[in-house]
Design a protein around this motif. Sequence first.
Motif, short mmCIF file in Angstrom:
data_model
loop_
_atom_site.label_atom_id
_atom_site.label_comp_id
_atom_site.label_asym_id
_atom_site.label_seq_id
_atom_site.Cartn_x
_atom_site.Cartn_y
_atom_site.Cartn_z
N GLU A 1 0.82 -1.21 0.00
CA GLU A 1 0.00 0.00 0.00
C GLU A 1 0.86 1.27 0.00
O GLU A 1 0.57 2.23 -0.71
N ASP A 2 1.93 1.25 0.75
CA ASP A 2 2.80 2.44 0.81
C ASP A 2 3.40 2.75 -0.56
O ASP A 2 3.44 3.92 -0.99
N ALA A 3 3.87 1.69 -1.22
CA ALA A 3 4.48 1.90 -2.54
C ALA A 3 3.46 2.46 -3.51
O ALA A 3 3.74 3.37 -4.30
N LEU A 4 2.22 1.90 -3.43
CA LEU A 4 1.18 2.36 -4.35
C LEU A 4 0.79 3.82 -4.06
O LEU A 4 0.67 4.64 -4.98
N MET A 5 0.64 4.16 -2.80
CA MET A 5 0.18 5.51 -2.45
C MET A 5 1.19 6.58 -2.88
O MET A 5 0.81 7.71 -3.20
N SER A 6 2.46 6.23 -2.92
CA SER A 6 3.46 7.23 -3.28
C SER A 6 3.85 7.16 -4.77
O SER A 6 4.65 7.97 -5.26
N ALA B 1 -2.43 11.07 -3.09
CA ALA B 1 -2.96 12.44 -3.13
C ALA B 1 -4.13 12.54 -4.10
O ALA B 1 -5.11 13.26 -3.85
N ALA B 2 -4.05 11.78 -5.19
CA ALA B 2 -5.16 11.78 -6.16
C ALA B 2 -6.40 11.17 -5.54
O ALA B 2 -7.52 11.64 -5.75
N LEU B 3 -6.21 10.11 -4.73
CA LEU B 3 -7.35 9.50 -4.02
C LEU B 3 -8.00 10.50 -3.08
O LEU B 3 -9.23 10.62 -3.03
N ALA C 1 -7.67 14.43 -12.76
CA ALA C 1 -7.08 15.78 -12.81
C ALA C 1 -5.85 15.85 -11.90
O ALA C 1 -4.84 16.49 -12.26
N ALA C 2 -5.92 15.18 -10.76
CA ALA C 2 -4.77 15.17 -9.84
C ALA C 2 -3.59 14.42 -10.48
O ALA C 2 -2.44 14.84 -10.36
N LEU C 3 -3.88 13.31 -11.16
CA LEU C 3 -2.80 12.58 -11.87
C LEU C 3 -2.19 13.48 -12.95
O LEU C 3 -0.97 13.49 -13.14
#
Lengths: 246, 282
Positions: free
Chosen positions: A138-143, A216-218, A206-208
């Motif tokens: 999850e950490d790798a995905l979130m960043s 952050a996009a989530l 839009a965030a991507l």
Amino acid sequence: MTTQTDFRTALLDASYPVPAGLVDGRGQAAGRRYDVYRNNVAVSLQDALETAFPAIASLLGPDNFAMAAGLYLRQHQPGSPLMMHYGASFPAFLTTLEPLKSIGYLADVAHLEVAVRQSYHAADAPVFDPARLQGLDEDALMSAHLILAPSARLLRSPWPVLSVYSFTMVPGSPKPSAIAEDVLIARAEYDPTQHLLPQGGADFIAALQQNQPFGAALNAAGDSFDLGPTLSVLLQSGALTDIVLT
Amino acid sequence: MFDQTNALPPLPGVGYKPQHFSDILENPAPVGWLEVHAENYMGDGGRPLAQLRALSERFPISVHGVGLSIGGEDRLDPDHLARLKHLVSWLNPASFSEHLAWSTHDSHFLNDLLPLPYTKETLTRVADHIDQLQNAIGRPMLLENPSSYLAFEQSTMSETDFLRDVARLSGCGLLLDVNNVFVSATNLGYSPQGYIEDYPLDLVGEIHLGGHDEDHDDHGAPLLIDSHGREVADPVWALLDLTLEKSGPKPLLIEWDTDVPDWPVLAAEAGRAASALAQVSA
């Protein structure tokens, strides 16, 4: 002497007389021979707009479209010989035409047609392999940064822009309802496709686009955002091309 | 002097239309090469460039520019020169050609090939513009004669003298559009055969053929319109025969840009060009 400024000015405005110094083979004034050039310029630019905006042409009908295109091409000639870019300001121009102001969704449908054309000519990019998401913690995905393909375009509208477009262009499409629609346009190979985005999807994408990481996009998409349907659209449409792990 | 080695083959070619892509790959005969409009292949990617890459593996390609405005009073657009350089550099076409015309003025592109007077001043400017282009793309180009609907009082030279002098000054070759000769000669009241007599055929790297429409001017005189929307007219084929008799075999292009027909119709026009070539090759 006939300058190119004289020649061009009278080409686009029939209230100007035929420029002096233009003749037929016997030295008589050129008269309607000059109109061949007037006609070529107007017809070729109008044809280019009709090719670029088939849904607008269909919504307005031939006479109204010819009126709108004729006014536009006299005020806005192409800025370069790349006709694939001509008409980028046509959507905004449509909002200035008094008789069309009651058709609120018209400019957004035109924006959609511009986005489809831009997507068609955008640079090629490899389609993202969803397997690359598997096994990420999850950490790798979130960043991580999800990278959008050059063909990806996002259009947010207070109007049922995609429903109107489809109703106009695709026989058998259902009648539009009065709802706001956000649309993702992208191409997996050569033909752009348009996809309706669920609630929060446009905020996420839009965030991507602003190069924000996945987490952050989530957040941008809001607490009630359900990622699954939007991710599915991103993967199917060819809108994603890469993931960058940090 | 224009060097014709590594140029197009003396065979029929056609102006490429995307709707013919599959037909051309499956059944190209008698077409031996293809011509594309440069400006349609200046996007960043997608189908147009993919098709052009695929076609260039099978056929010699002629790149035909329609937007540089070589006859313009303004300086050439450096951005457009760079785009042409990029296209010619990755595609390495068999030929590059452009028009004796202008289309851009004051940064506005008019999407038509507009006429210019033939004077010492315009001669110098056109030759200088061709020089700039040839330096940018690193090879000589072919310059095409226009279809004219009117003339300029200020002209002091014939079109054939103008073209000959431009070629001498710039080192470019020429693209002879036989339909344009017929259209201009009819519209301006001179002999198309006389034009061919005066024209420097030794500089020709390619010949164009296309259809025209018939109209008339204010005085009821015939006014032919270079429409590229139908078969090549019989008198134009006759003028081609006269030209080939003097020039020998040349690459012959069929242009059909509006009301584009199905492939068999276009291939049949190319077949007629093949017959004209066979007469002079025998």
